[in-house]
Scaffold this motif. Structure first.
Motif, PDB file in Angstrom:
ATOM      1  N   VAL A   1      93.121  37.335  22.052  1.00 21.63           N
ATOM      2  CA  VAL A   1      92.540  36.354  21.141  1.00 21.63           C
ATOM      3  C   VAL A   1      91.046  36.254  21.430  1.00 21.63           C
ATOM      4  O   VAL A   1      90.592  36.517  22.550  1.00 21.63           O
ATOM      5  N   SER A   2      90.288  35.867  20.405  1.00 27.52           N
ATOM      6  CA  SER A   2      88.830  35.779  20.546  1.00 27.52           C
ATOM      7  C   SER A   2      88.408  34.348  20.840  1.00 27.52           C
ATOM      8  O   SER A   2      89.208  33.405  20.773  1.00 27.52           O
ATOM      9  N   ILE A   3      87.124  34.187  21.123  1.00 29.21           N
ATOM     10  CA  ILE A   3      86.600  32.854  21.406  1.00 29.21           C
ATOM     11  C   ILE A   3      86.726  31.937  20.196  1.00 29.21           C
ATOM     12  O   ILE A   3      86.928  30.729  20.330  1.00 29.21           O
ATOM     13  N   ARG A   4      86.615  32.506  18.994  1.00 30.34           N
ATOM     14  CA  ARG A   4      86.771  31.691  17.787  1.00 30.34           C
ATOM     15  C   ARG A   4      88.147  31.041  17.749  1.00 30.34           C
ATOM     16  O   ARG A   4      88.306  29.910  17.286  1.00 30.34           O
ATOM     17  N   ASP A   5      89.155  31.774  18.219  1.00 30.84           N
ATOM     18  CA  ASP A   5      90.526  31.260  18.166  1.00 30.84           C
ATOM     19  C   ASP A   5      90.735  30.105  19.140  1.00 30.84           C
ATOM     20  O   ASP A   5      91.645  29.287  18.954  1.00 30.84           O
ATOM     21  N   LEU A   6      89.894  30.047  20.175  1.00 29.05           N
ATOM     22  CA  LEU A   6      90.100  29.059  21.227  1.00 29.05           C
ATOM     23  C   LEU A   6      89.231  27.820  21.063  1.00 29.05           C
ATOM     24  O   LEU A   6      89.276  26.917  21.896  1.00 29.05           O
ATOM     25  N   HIS A   7      88.436  27.771  19.990  1.00 29.24           N
ATOM     26  CA  HIS A   7      87.558  26.624  19.790  1.00 29.24           C
ATOM     27  C   HIS A   7      88.258  25.462  19.094  1.00 29.24           C
ATOM     28  O   HIS A   7      87.718  24.360  19.032  1.00 29.24           O
ATOM     29  N   THR A   8      89.420  25.700  18.543  1.00 31.77           N
ATOM     30  CA  THR A   8      90.183  24.622  17.907  1.00 31.77           C
ATOM     31  C   THR A   8      91.630  24.721  18.362  1.00 31.77           C
ATOM     32  O   THR A   8      92.046  25.705  18.971  1.00 31.77           O
TER      33      THR A   8
END
Length: 690
Positions: free
Chosen positions: A525-532
């Motif tokens: 998973v990418s950082i975008r996926d972990l921001h929410t």
């Protein structure tokens, strides 16, 4: 002919062409005006007082011509042309050329023109007046000369004559400028057409009014024409000043984006013309400077101090650059420097280094020393673009690359550009491929998951798989996975992609479970996926829908994603851990994660990057790094997975240092789910004791 010879030949050829043209214009002017000038000794004594008043005013008015700033040198307002055109209408070509020549001599002295240029200007005016005279003769215009009241046809004839005057005069100037300086014909022509047609046109069309009105009634009325002439002068000056101000930044007085656009276009045209003429390779560079931490200055000290800082920076930039360079403020704390006539990127980088060094000196504002620093991106013409928009975008990419790398100066490199037209096109195709309504169409291509087995080293058992995304593009074939992620991760498409991957992997886990195959699947998973927390809700829903145990799914995050925003990432993976989903730290050893973060994160596994694993059999340092990572993970109670195991020697070394799990081509390549099922049926574990 070598480069040095061409460097000397091309300017010499241009100079020869220019002076040949000057000579031709002068010769034609002599031919056109020889007879009228020869008659002047007989004509001058009989000319009326009105002529002498007009001649005197023409010469006096040109003593202070108005030359607008920022235009080619020929673009100046010479009030004499109103009087000389009126003299042409009333008394013919000879007197008009004589007075115009006297006015040119006066203005040339005032403007410090060379002798040959003054002669060339006289010749241009003579040809223009000759063209106007030819029109008047051709149309049998005599009303103004006879002093009779002009009618509509006379006004039309005078207007056509004025147009002929302007075409010849402006045309000869355009050709001369083009031959002297090079560049594109059309750009040279249109550079001053609007300004000169307005100002010169007004002066020429005042001439019929002058000769048909005040001059025909009373000599005393002629000086009153100075009032409308002054109005034309002021109109031209104000128009030019307004246009000039529109090209300046109001705070710093530097060029603005509009002026920079014009300069870049001019340089591109000039360089293209030189290249077409066989000149040696030359470049120009666009440097984009963005000040670091400028927002902190505004927030802490106020916008007034921030403005003073920008003014000081602009002053330093102007003092540093060369005479031909252009410094522009694009807005906020962003500046641009256009530097022409470069030989290579090293010269542009040298200038950028000097700028960085100059800005590094503290700025004293209100007794407070402020540190100034900035990031500079460089784009070169023509390597990185041949127009303003492309060069600006590429310089912007390089500048943000410099910020990302914590560097000060970066030259544009295509591999750093995630928004090339090709990648944008690929991004659009990927979005269509992820659209449920379009995914089945041939134009969308095929997105599938491949799985690479993960083997427990001590027992040889298959304990899991890593899910790897694959996309078969309808035209490009299999898209490189790294390029695919680079395309997606900078946009909202990344979330769509993660949603698709999570859905497919959990559904596949359910199918394996139904077939009696118990495997753990790891998903990147990418950082975008972990921001929410959106991914948490999605995984919770899918696990419940397909009745898949949470510990059958593992998410892999990179050290880069962890360090980018530890607080938000920790909140998300903590919620995932509560679901029972395992968390692995991918590419361990390549980033900058601190022991504090490792201690706080709910990790179950770390993955040793393949760059270390591949070299551990031949490089003592890589071997030491892998062993240290395994010992550290063991102390923290974490499982260790080694990526990139490609031979038996590496497998044995990993086994000897206590690595838990391995994956790589030594065991199997990534494969589709149906092939994995066949592979599992054929797989035989290695004998650990062999």
């Amino acid at each position: 002919m070598d480069a040095a010879a061409r460097r000397n030949t091309v300017p010499a050829e241009r100079a020869a062409s220019f002076f040949t043209f000057v000579a031709v214009v002068v010769a034609l002017a002599v031919l056109v005006c020889a007879v009228p000038i020869s008659r002047l000794p007989q004509e001058l004594p009989g000319l009326p007082a009105a002529f002498w008043v007009m001649a005197t005013l023409a010469v006096l008015c040109d003593y202070r011509p108005f030359a607008p700033p920022g235009r080619r040198q020929s673009s100046a307002v010479f009030p004499s042309i109103c009087f000389t055109f009126a003299i042409l209408l009333a008394w013919g070509l000879g007197p008009a050329v004589l007075v115009q020549a006297a006015a040119v001599v006066v203005s040339a002295t005032q403007l410090h023109h060379t002798t040959w240029r003054a002669i060339f200007n006289i010749a241009q005016y003579a040809l223009a007046l000759g063209a106007a005279e030819a029109v008047l003769v051709g149309l049998q215009e005599t009303a103004f000369a006879e002093g009779s009241g002009p009618v509509w046809i006379d006004v039309v004839a005078a207007t056509v004559a004025a147009v002929a005057w302007f075409v010849v005069k402006y045309g000869t100037v355009t050709v001369a400028v083009r031959l002297h300086s090079g560049g594109n014909w059309w750009n040279t022509f249109r550079q001053g057409i609007a300004f000169e047609s307005l100002s010169v046109g007004a002066l020429l069309l005042l001439a019929p009014v002058l000769v048909g009105g005040p001059a025909s009634r009373s000599v005393a009325l002629i000086p009153l024409m100075l009032v409308p002439l002054f109005a034309v002068y002021r109109m031209s000056r104000l128009s030019s000043e307004q246009e000039h101000l529109a090209r300046l930044d109001p705070l710093t007085g530097l060029a603005n984006r509009k002026a920079l656009l014009s300069e870049v276009q001019e340089q591109a045209t000039l360089h293209a013309a030189r290249a077409a003429a066989g000149a040696p390779d030359r470049h120009f560079a666009l440097l984009l400077l963005d000040l670091d931490r400028f927002k902190h200055v505004n927030d802490a000290l106020g916008h007034a101090v921030g403005d003073q800082l920008l003014i000081e920076v602009s002053g330093r930039l102007e003092r540093l650059v060369g005479r031909n360079d252009v410094v522009a403020r694009l807005g906020g704390d962003e500046f641009a420097i256009l530097t022409p006539r470069l030989t290579d990127a090293a010269e542009a980088r040298a200038l950028a280094d000097r700028i960085v060094a100059t800005l590094s000196e503290p700025v004293a504002l209100d007794g407070l020393p402020l540190d100034v620093a900035g990031s500079i991106g460089i784009a070169l013409y023509p390597e990185h673009g041949e127009d303003f928009a492309t060069l600006m975008r590429h310089a912007d990419v390089a500048m943000y690359d410099a910020k990302h790398r914590r560097d000060t100066v970066v030259v544009y490199a295509p591999e750093s550009d995630h928004n090339t037209p090709e990648r944008l096109s690929l991004l659009g195709d990927l979005r269509r491929a992820l659209d449920p309504d379009l995914a089945a169409t041939p134009a969308a291509g095929e997105i599938t998951m491949y799985y690479q087995p993960q083997i427990e080293i001590q027992t040889g058992a298959v304990v899991g798989v890593e899910a790897l995304l694959r996309w078969r593009h309808p035209k490009r074939g299999m898209v490189d996975p790294e390029e695919l992620i680079k395309v997606a991760e900078q946009s909202a498409v990344m979330r769509l992609l993660t949603r698709r991957v999570v859905d497919d992997v959990i559904e596949q886990l359910a199918k394996w479970q139904a077939a009696g195959v118990c495997l753990r699947a790891a998903v990147n998973v990418s950082i975008r996926d972990l921001h929410t927390l959106e991914i948490v809700d999605q995984i919770r829903d899918r696990l419940a829908r397909f009745a898949v145990p949470a510990d059958h799914l593992q998410l892999e995050i990179t050290e880069g994603a962890l360090m980018a925003d530890p607080r938000r990432v920790l909140a998300t993976i903590s919620e995932l851990a509560k679901l029972g989903v395992a968390i692995a730290l991918d590419d361990f050893g390549t980033g900058y994660s601190s022991m504090q973060h490792l201690r706080r994160l709910p990790l179950t596994e770390v993955k040793v990057d393949r760059s270390f694993v591949l070299g551990m059999a031949t490089d003592a340092d890589d071997h030491a790094i892998v062993r240290t990572v395994i010992d550290l993970a063991g102390a923290l109670g974490l499982r260790v997975v080694a990526e990139g195991v490609e031979d038996e020697r590496t497998w044995r070394l990993l086994r000897s240092v206590g690595c838990h799990v391995a994956q790589g081509w030594f065991y199997a390549r990534p494969m589709p789910a149906d092939e994995l099922a066949e592979w599992l049926g054929r797989y035989r574990p290695l004998n650990p004791g062999a």
